[in-house]
Scaffold this motif. Structure first.
Motif, PDB file in Angstrom:
ATOM      1  N   LEU A 223     -18.119 -29.089 -45.399  1.00  0.00           N
ATOM      2  CA  LEU A 223     -18.220 -30.261 -46.274  1.00  0.00           C
ATOM      3  C   LEU A 223     -16.905 -31.031 -46.303  1.00  0.00           C
ATOM      4  CD1 LEU A 223     -20.254 -28.963 -49.360  1.00  0.00           C
ATOM      5  CD2 LEU A 223     -20.912 -30.799 -47.815  1.00  0.00           C
ATOM      6  N   ALA A 224     -15.804 -30.301 -46.436  1.00  0.00           N
ATOM      7  CA  ALA A 224     -14.489 -30.950 -46.498  1.00  0.00           C
ATOM      8  C   ALA A 224     -14.202 -31.722 -45.215  1.00  0.00           C
ATOM      9  CB  ALA A 224     -13.402 -29.906 -46.747  1.00  0.00           C
ATOM     10  N   GLU A 225     -14.552 -31.138 -44.072  1.00  0.00           N
ATOM     11  CA  GLU A 225     -14.324 -31.820 -42.789  1.00  0.00           C
ATOM     12  C   GLU A 225     -15.161 -33.092 -42.694  1.00  0.00           C
ATOM     13  OE1 GLU A 225     -15.169 -28.859 -39.881  1.00  0.00           O
ATOM     14  OE2 GLU A 225     -13.217 -27.871 -40.078  1.00  0.00           O
ATOM     15  N   ASN A 226     -16.410 -33.026 -43.199  1.00  0.00           N
ATOM     16  CA  ASN A 226     -17.271 -34.216 -43.183  1.00  0.00           C
ATOM     17  C   ASN A 226     -16.671 -35.341 -44.018  1.00  0.00           C
ATOM     18  OD1 ASN A 226     -19.190 -33.085 -41.526  1.00  0.00           O
ATOM     19  ND2 ASN A 226     -20.500 -32.397 -43.192  1.00  0.00           N
ATOM     20  N   TYR A 227     -16.165 -34.993 -45.195  1.00  0.00           N
ATOM     21  CA  TYR A 227     -15.624 -36.017 -46.086  1.00  0.00           C
ATOM     22  C   TYR A 227     -14.260 -36.521 -45.630  1.00  0.00           C
ATOM     23  CZ  TYR A 227     -19.435 -35.415 -49.356  1.00  0.00           C
ATOM     24  OH  TYR A 227     -20.684 -35.402 -49.926  1.00  0.00           O
ATOM     25  N   LYS A 228     -13.535 -35.688 -44.902  1.00  0.00           N
ATOM     26  CA  LYS A 228     -12.236 -36.121 -44.377  1.00  0.00           C
ATOM     27  C   LYS A 228     -12.381 -36.944 -43.099  1.00  0.00           C
ATOM     28  CE  LYS A 228      -9.381 -32.250 -46.043  1.00  0.00           C
ATOM     29  NZ  LYS A 228      -8.624 -31.060 -45.602  1.00  0.00           N
ATOM     30  N   SER A 229     -13.524 -36.833 -42.443  1.00  0.00           N
ATOM     31  CA  SER A 229     -13.710 -37.496 -41.146  1.00  0.00           C
ATOM     32  C   SER A 229     -13.693 -39.015 -41.303  1.00  0.00           C
ATOM     33  CB  SER A 229     -15.023 -37.053 -40.503  1.00  0.00           C
ATOM     34  OG  SER A 229     -16.120 -37.442 -41.302  1.00  0.00           O
ATOM     35  N   ASP A 230     -13.339 -39.689 -40.230  1.00  0.00           N
ATOM     36  CA  ASP A 230     -13.234 -41.147 -40.242  1.00  0.00           C
ATOM     37  C   ASP A 230     -14.613 -41.794 -40.224  1.00  0.00           C
ATOM     38  OD1 ASP A 230     -10.439 -41.117 -40.225  1.00  0.00           O
ATOM     39  OD2 ASP A 230     -10.381 -40.930 -38.047  1.00  0.00           O
TER      40      ASP A 230
ATOM     41  N   ARG B 155     -19.868 -19.146 -48.236  1.00  0.00           N
ATOM     42  CA  ARG B 155     -19.383 -20.161 -49.184  1.00  0.00           C
ATOM     43  C   ARG B 155     -18.165 -20.891 -48.630  1.00  0.00           C
ATOM     44  NH1 ARG B 155     -15.254 -19.443 -52.352  1.00  0.00           N
ATOM     45  NH2 ARG B 155     -14.971 -20.545 -54.324  1.00  0.00           N
ATOM     46  N   ASN B 156     -17.228 -20.129 -48.067  1.00  0.00           N
ATOM     47  CA  ASN B 156     -16.016 -20.742 -47.511  1.00  0.00           C
ATOM     48  C   ASN B 156     -16.335 -21.639 -46.321  1.00  0.00           C
ATOM     49  OD1 ASN B 156     -14.345 -19.624 -49.377  1.00  0.00           O
ATOM     50  ND2 ASN B 156     -13.585 -17.981 -48.070  1.00  0.00           N
ATOM     51  N   LYS B 157     -17.261 -21.169 -45.466  1.00  0.00           N
ATOM     52  CA  LYS B 157     -17.647 -21.984 -44.307  1.00  0.00           C
ATOM     53  C   LYS B 157     -18.325 -23.271 -44.753  1.00  0.00           C
ATOM     54  CE  LYS B 157     -18.049 -18.430 -40.735  1.00  0.00           C
ATOM     55  NZ  LYS B 157     -18.952 -17.684 -39.830  1.00  0.00           N
ATOM     56  N   MET B 158     -19.175 -23.168 -45.787  1.00  0.00           N
ATOM     57  CA  MET B 158     -19.860 -24.348 -46.300  1.00  0.00           C
ATOM     58  C   MET B 158     -18.856 -25.357 -46.856  1.00  0.00           C
ATOM     59  SD  MET B 158     -22.587 -24.685 -49.443  1.00  0.00           S
ATOM     60  CE  MET B 158     -21.272 -24.553 -50.655  1.00  0.00           C
ATOM     61  N   LEU B 159     -17.892 -24.865 -47.637  1.00  0.00           N
ATOM     62  CA  LEU B 159     -16.875 -25.754 -48.204  1.00  0.00           C
ATOM     63  C   LEU B 159     -16.016 -26.387 -47.109  1.00  0.00           C
ATOM     64  CD1 LEU B 159     -15.620 -23.872 -51.402  1.00  0.00           C
ATOM     65  CD2 LEU B 159     -16.838 -26.050 -51.306  1.00  0.00           C
ATOM     66  N   THR B 160     -15.677 -25.589 -46.102  1.00  0.00           N
ATOM     67  CA  THR B 160     -14.866 -26.112 -44.992  1.00  0.00           C
ATOM     68  C   THR B 160     -15.610 -27.209 -44.245  1.00  0.00           C
ATOM     69  OG1 THR B 160     -13.746 -23.985 -44.732  1.00  0.00           O
ATOM     70  CG2 THR B 160     -13.650 -25.506 -42.869  1.00  0.00           C
TER      71      THR B 160
ATOM     72  N   LEU C  13     -17.339 -27.675 -56.695  1.00  0.00           N
ATOM     73  CA  LEU C  13     -16.957 -29.089 -56.648  1.00  0.00           C
ATOM     74  C   LEU C  13     -15.453 -29.251 -56.848  1.00  0.00           C
ATOM     75  CD1 LEU C  13     -18.105 -31.924 -56.321  1.00  0.00           C
ATOM     76  CD2 LEU C  13     -18.448 -32.015 -58.790  1.00  0.00           C
ATOM     77  N   GLU C  14     -14.893 -28.465 -57.749  1.00  0.00           N
ATOM     78  CA  GLU C  14     -13.449 -28.520 -57.985  1.00  0.00           C
ATOM     79  C   GLU C  14     -12.676 -28.069 -56.745  1.00  0.00           C
ATOM     80  OE1 GLU C  14     -11.753 -29.803 -60.531  1.00  0.00           O
ATOM     81  OE2 GLU C  14     -13.707 -30.458 -61.270  1.00  0.00           O
ATOM     82  N   GLU C  15     -13.183 -27.033 -56.082  1.00  0.00           N
ATOM     83  CA  GLU C  15     -12.519 -26.574 -54.854  1.00  0.00           C
ATOM     84  C   GLU C  15     -12.587 -27.635 -53.764  1.00  0.00           C
ATOM     85  OE1 GLU C  15     -12.914 -22.642 -53.285  1.00  0.00           O
ATOM     86  OE2 GLU C  15     -13.694 -21.868 -55.188  1.00  0.00           O
ATOM     87  N   LEU C  16     -13.747 -28.300 -53.669  1.00  0.00           N
ATOM     88  CA  LEU C  16     -13.904 -29.358 -52.669  1.00  0.00           C
ATOM     89  C   LEU C  16     -12.960 -30.520 -52.963  1.00  0.00           C
ATOM     90  CD1 LEU C  16     -15.470 -30.226 -50.158  1.00  0.00           C
ATOM     91  CD2 LEU C  16     -17.197 -31.235 -51.659  1.00  0.00           C
ATOM     92  N   LYS C  17     -12.797 -30.847 -54.233  1.00  0.00           N
ATOM     93  CA  LYS C  17     -11.862 -31.913 -54.617  1.00  0.00           C
ATOM     94  C   LYS C  17     -10.437 -31.560 -54.205  1.00  0.00           C
ATOM     95  CE  LYS C  17     -14.386 -33.791 -58.595  1.00  0.00           C
ATOM     96  NZ  LYS C  17     -14.403 -33.912 -60.079  1.00  0.00           N
TER      97      LYS C  17
END
Length: 200
Positions: A43-50, A36-41, A161-165
């Protein structure tokens, strides 16, 4: 006495089995938590990427008076969903070092909501297409970029979703690099004179 011993042994066996089950459950939960943590990490990197803007055809030719307008494709790279493809915005202006400014070019440039009859941007399957016609000969240099507000996945459970936000923030807007391109407007109305050759 023997009967009590049998019950005691069975009790010990049950306790051991229960401990094994609890241990396996804890190990499984630890693995699930790690996944779960790896998946969130990720996803977060994808959304933070330029995001990046690519213009495959950096220089185009246009004939004055042509029936077809010139078209330049603007390709965004790094979008994460169909929703972002729908929401992507494109901006084009004349470059500061352009030697010429095309007639009727709007001050401040154009985007999807500020267009005119000569210069237009359309969206096609997530790409932008700059469509233009020129009435004066010249070499025109433009600069473009795109911008998108990241859209988080709706399929995630609310707690994830809240954690990803919290990881990426809400209303995260990404702006691309600046990319330039040139359109050469030329007149091809005259007939080319050819040398006559007489063969004996």
């Amino acid at each position: 006495m023997k009967k009590n011993m049998v019950y005691f042994v069975l009790y010990i066996i049950l306790i051991v089995e229960l401990l094994v089950v609890i241990t396996e459950r804890d190990e499984l939960q630890a693995v699930e938590y790690e996944i779960r943590n790896k998946m969130l990490t990720t996803l977060a990197e994808n959304y933070k990427s330029d995001i990046y803007l690519s213009i495959p055809e950096k220089e185009s030719e246009y004939s004055l008076g042509a029936k077809e307008n010139v078209r330049v494709v603007l390709t965004p790279i790094g979008l994460t969903s169909e929703k972002e493809k729908e929401n992507i915005e494109f901006f084009i202006d004349i470059a500061e070092d352009s030697k010429n400014i095309p007639p009727n070019w709007p001050k401040g440039g154009i985007n999807l909501s500020t267009l005119n009859e000569d210069y237009n941007i359309e969206k096609e399957e997530g790409n932008g297409v700059f469509i233009a016609k020129f009435s004066r000969i010249g070499s025109y240099k433009f600069v473009a970029y795109c911008q998108v507000q990241r859209v988080l996945p709706e399929y995630l459970p609310e707690n994830l979703l809240e954690e990803l936000k919290r990881e990426v923030g809400e209303n995260l807007i990404k702006k691309s690099n600046l990319e330039d391109f040139i359109i050469n407007a030329k007149s091809f109305g005259g007939l080319e004179k050819k040398e006559a050759k007489i063969i004996f």
